[in-house]
Structure formats: C-alpha cells, structure tokens
Scaffold this active site. Structure first.
Site, PDB file in Angstrom:
ATOM      1  N   ARG A   1       1.184  11.750  -9.494  1.00 18.28           N
ATOM      2  CA  ARG A   1       1.671  10.391  -9.228  1.00 18.28           C
ATOM      3  C   ARG A   1       3.061  10.165  -9.824  1.00 18.28           C
ATOM      4  O   ARG A   1       3.831   9.356  -9.321  1.00 18.28           O
ATOM      5  CB  ARG A   1       0.710   9.352  -9.832  1.00 18.28           C
ATOM      6  CG  ARG A   1      -0.655   9.303  -9.171  1.00 18.28           C
ATOM      7  CD  ARG A   1      -1.381   8.029  -9.598  1.00 18.28           C
ATOM      8  NE  ARG A   1      -2.817   8.080  -9.372  1.00 18.28           N
ATOM      9  CZ  ARG A   1      -3.430   7.796  -8.224  1.00 18.28           C
ATOM     10  NH1 ARG A   1      -2.714   7.453  -7.180  1.00 18.28           N
ATOM     11  NH2 ARG A   1      -4.729   7.860  -8.117  1.00 18.28           N
TER      12      ARG A   1
ATOM     13  N   PHE B   1      -1.035  16.335   3.823  1.00 27.19           N
ATOM     14  CA  PHE B   1      -1.446  15.642   2.600  1.00 27.19           C
ATOM     15  C   PHE B   1      -0.289  15.640   1.616  1.00 27.19           C
ATOM     16  O   PHE B   1       0.189  16.694   1.200  1.00 27.19           O
ATOM     17  CB  PHE B   1      -2.694  16.284   1.993  1.00 27.19           C
ATOM     18  CG  PHE B   1      -3.331  15.383   0.975  1.00 27.19           C
ATOM     19  CD1 PHE B   1      -4.203  14.382   1.381  1.00 27.19           C
ATOM     20  CD2 PHE B   1      -3.022  15.499  -0.368  1.00 27.19           C
ATOM     21  CE1 PHE B   1      -4.761  13.519   0.452  1.00 27.19           C
ATOM     22  CE2 PHE B   1      -3.572  14.640  -1.305  1.00 27.19           C
ATOM     23  CZ  PHE B   1      -4.454  13.650  -0.894  1.00 27.19           C
TER      24      PHE B   1
ATOM     25  N   GLU C   1       0.851  -1.189   0.000  1.00 25.50           N
ATOM     26  CA  GLU C   1       0.000   0.000   0.000  1.00 25.50           C
ATOM     27  C   GLU C   1       0.890   1.244   0.000  1.00 25.50           C
ATOM     28  O   GLU C   1       2.021   1.207   0.501  1.00 25.50           O
ATOM     29  CB  GLU C   1      -0.905  -0.059   1.252  1.00 25.50           C
ATOM     30  CG  GLU C   1      -1.842   1.095   1.477  1.00 25.50           C
ATOM     31  CD  GLU C   1      -2.892   1.308   0.395  1.00 25.50           C
ATOM     32  OE1 GLU C   1      -2.481   1.614  -0.751  1.00 25.50           O
ATOM     33  OE2 GLU C   1      -4.092   1.238   0.702  1.00 25.50           O
ATOM     34  N   ASP C   2       0.387   2.341  -0.559  1.00 24.43           N
ATOM     35  CA  ASP C   2       1.179   3.572  -0.581  1.00 24.43           C
ATOM     36  C   ASP C   2       1.188   4.261   0.782  1.00 24.43           C
ATOM     37  O   ASP C   2       2.224   4.658   1.283  1.00 24.43           O
ATOM     38  CB  ASP C   2       0.680   4.534  -1.676  1.00 24.43           C
ATOM     39  CG  ASP C   2      -0.821   4.835  -1.584  1.00 24.43           C
ATOM     40  OD1 ASP C   2      -1.526   4.251  -0.723  1.00 24.43           O
ATOM     41  OD2 ASP C   2      -1.311   5.664  -2.378  1.00 24.43           O
TER      42      ASP C   2
ATOM     43  N   ASP D   1      -3.658   5.813   6.351  1.00 18.97           N
ATOM     44  CA  ASP D   1      -4.086   7.097   6.911  1.00 18.97           C
ATOM     45  C   ASP D   1      -5.061   6.784   8.056  1.00 18.97           C
ATOM     46  O   ASP D   1      -4.634   6.485   9.174  1.00 18.97           O
ATOM     47  CB  ASP D   1      -4.725   7.866   5.749  1.00 18.97           C
ATOM     48  CG  ASP D   1      -5.122   9.292   6.084  1.00 18.97           C
ATOM     49  OD1 ASP D   1      -4.503   9.889   6.964  1.00 18.97           O
ATOM     50  OD2 ASP D   1      -6.060   9.815   5.455  1.00 18.97           O
TER      51      ASP D   1
HETATM   52  P1  IMP Z   1      -7.254   5.299   4.700  1.00 17.99           P
HETATM   53  O1  IMP Z   1      -8.397   4.386   4.402  1.00 17.99           O
HETATM   54  O2  IMP Z   1      -7.740   6.567   5.365  1.00 17.99           O
HETATM   55  O3  IMP Z   1      -6.130   4.651   5.469  1.00 17.99           O
HETATM   56  O4  IMP Z   1      -6.717   5.829   3.333  1.00 17.99           O
HETATM   57  C1  IMP Z   1      -5.899   5.167   2.512  1.00 17.99           C
HETATM   58  C2  IMP Z   1      -5.902   5.808   1.127  1.00 17.99           C
HETATM   59  O5  IMP Z   1      -6.186   7.224   1.180  1.00 17.99           O
HETATM   60  C3  IMP Z   1      -4.535   5.701   0.519  1.00 17.99           C
HETATM   61  O6  IMP Z   1      -4.375   4.484  -0.178  1.00 17.99           O
HETATM   62  C4  IMP Z   1      -4.490   6.907  -0.388  1.00 17.99           C
HETATM   63  O7  IMP Z   1      -5.074   6.574  -1.640  1.00 17.99           O
HETATM   64  C5  IMP Z   1      -5.351   7.931   0.279  1.00 17.99           C
HETATM   65  N1  IMP Z   1      -4.536   8.905   1.036  1.00 17.99           N
HETATM   66  C6  IMP Z   1      -4.491   9.059   2.372  1.00 17.99           C
HETATM   67  N2  IMP Z   1      -3.645  10.035   2.724  1.00 17.99           N
HETATM   68  C7  IMP Z   1      -3.119  10.518   1.573  1.00 17.99           C
HETATM   69  C8  IMP Z   1      -2.145  11.532   1.261  1.00 17.99           C
HETATM   70  O8  IMP Z   1      -1.563  12.218   2.132  1.00 17.99           O
HETATM   71  N3  IMP Z   1      -1.885  11.713  -0.060  1.00 17.99           N
HETATM   72  C9  IMP Z   1      -2.473  10.991  -1.051  1.00 17.99           C
HETATM   73  N4  IMP Z   1      -3.377  10.030  -0.806  1.00 17.99           N
HETATM   74  C10 IMP Z   1      -3.704   9.787   0.488  1.00 17.99           C
END
Ligand code: IMP
Length: 182
Positions: free
Chosen positions: A167, A154, A101-102, A105
C-alpha cells in the site's frame, strides 16, 4: 520494499502520472460542487492515500469521513459479500456525498455501498474512483469521476494491496506473473 522487489514489479502508473491525474480530478470535482460543501467518504483501507491527495486538490468546502469495508473472497477476487468494519461517525442526511474508492473491479462492493448509503438520505451521492477494470464488471456501476481505466491485471501500490502489502508504494505496479495466485 527492497530494490529486488521493486525491480520485479512492472510500473503501470508512475507517481508523476498519478499526481497529474489526481490534480485534474480535483479540478473536475471542484467545478461540479463550486461553493457547496461536500462530504467525502473514503472507503478503507484502499482509498486512504488517494483520498488524502484528492481532497487537497478540491477547492470546495470538504468534510472527511471514512467507512471500512471488507469483502469476503480470496486475496484477488471479491465475492460481493461485503461487511462494514467501520461505520461513518455521523449522519449524512441532507449532505452532498462523494464516495472515494481505489478501484472498481466487479462493481459488487460499490453496488452494496451505494444501496447502503441511499438508506441514509443524502442530498446527492457521486463516486470518484482512481481506477476501473471494466473487463471484470459483473454489475453496472456509477462512476462520476474516474482516474484511469486499466486492463484486467492485479495492481498494487498507492493504497492498493496484495495480502496487506504494497500500500505504501508510490506508483501503481503489476506484480510479476507467478507472484500471486490470480
Ligand atoms: P469489486 O467489488 O470487485 O469492485 O472490488 C473492489 C475491491 O476489490 C477494491 O476496493 C479493492 O480492495 C479490491 N481490488 C480489486 N481489484 C484489485 C487490484 O487489482 N488490486 C488490489 N485490490 C483490488
């Protein structure tokens, strides 16, 4: 990206910092799996660049699969409601799975994904994430291999987007305040 845009972006993690850490992660992962084959599942779209670099640093035998997820919400906030936009091409039953995963959050996307994968009876599941924002966590999340812990900002680049853009930027940067609606 134009030079103007690049100048307005604060560099959080340089290309060199990312390259060094990804190589270390590859060694950590190879040390755990050894000669055992693993199925690396990249979570699209954000992980494609990280995954391409990471798998080349893993010495264990690797299968590459991709899973497309889209999380509903605004451009900078995930709602936890996740849809599979592209499913795996084959069964993972009995396989050692490494989810790539990237960024983690709130943790809601990973929670959904791990629950979904567990119904497919893999032999094991581990998680590698390039970034983590612990300050934003809403649910406890499994992360076995982590690149960098970052503050609640962000970020874009190295696969991460804002509104579909950035990207392809080699470094991870923070958009200047006011440039997005977070
Ligand atoms: P989560 O479900 O809140 O953990 O979000 C995960 C997804 O939100 C990641 O796979 C990203 O696609 C997106 N995301 C969360 N924070 C960022 C950020 O700082 N930059 C870009 N994408 C983000």
């Amino acid at each position: 990206m134009s030079e103007d845009q690049q100048r307005s972006m604060e560099v959080l993690l340089s290309e060199a910092q990312i390259r060094t850490r990804v190589a270390e992660m590859g060694r950590e992962i190879s040390a755990i799996y050894g000669d055992e084959a693993l199925t690396v599942i990249g979570v699209l779209n954000g992980s494609f660049i990280f995954m391409a670099d990471l798998v080349r640093q893993i010495s264990s035998p690797v299968r590459c699969e991709f899973l497309g997820l889209s999380s509903y919400g605004s451009a900078t906030e995930s709602s936890g409601v996740v849809a599979i936009t592209k499913d795996l091409g084959s069964s993972i039953a009995g396989q050692h799975v490494l989810v790539v995963e990237d960024i983690i959050d709130t943790g809601l996307t990973m929670k959904y994904l791990l629950e979904n994968l567990s119904t497919r009876h893999p032999a094991s599941v581990r998680v590698a994430s390039l970034l983590s924002k612990p300050a934003r966590r809403q649910v406890e999340t499994q992360i076995d291999f982590l690149g960098f812990t970052i503050e609640d900002r962000f970020v874009v680049g190295y696969g991460l987007d804002y509104a579909g853009l950035h990207r392809n930027q080699g470094f991870i940067g923070v958009l200047a305040p006011g440039r997005f609606g977070a």
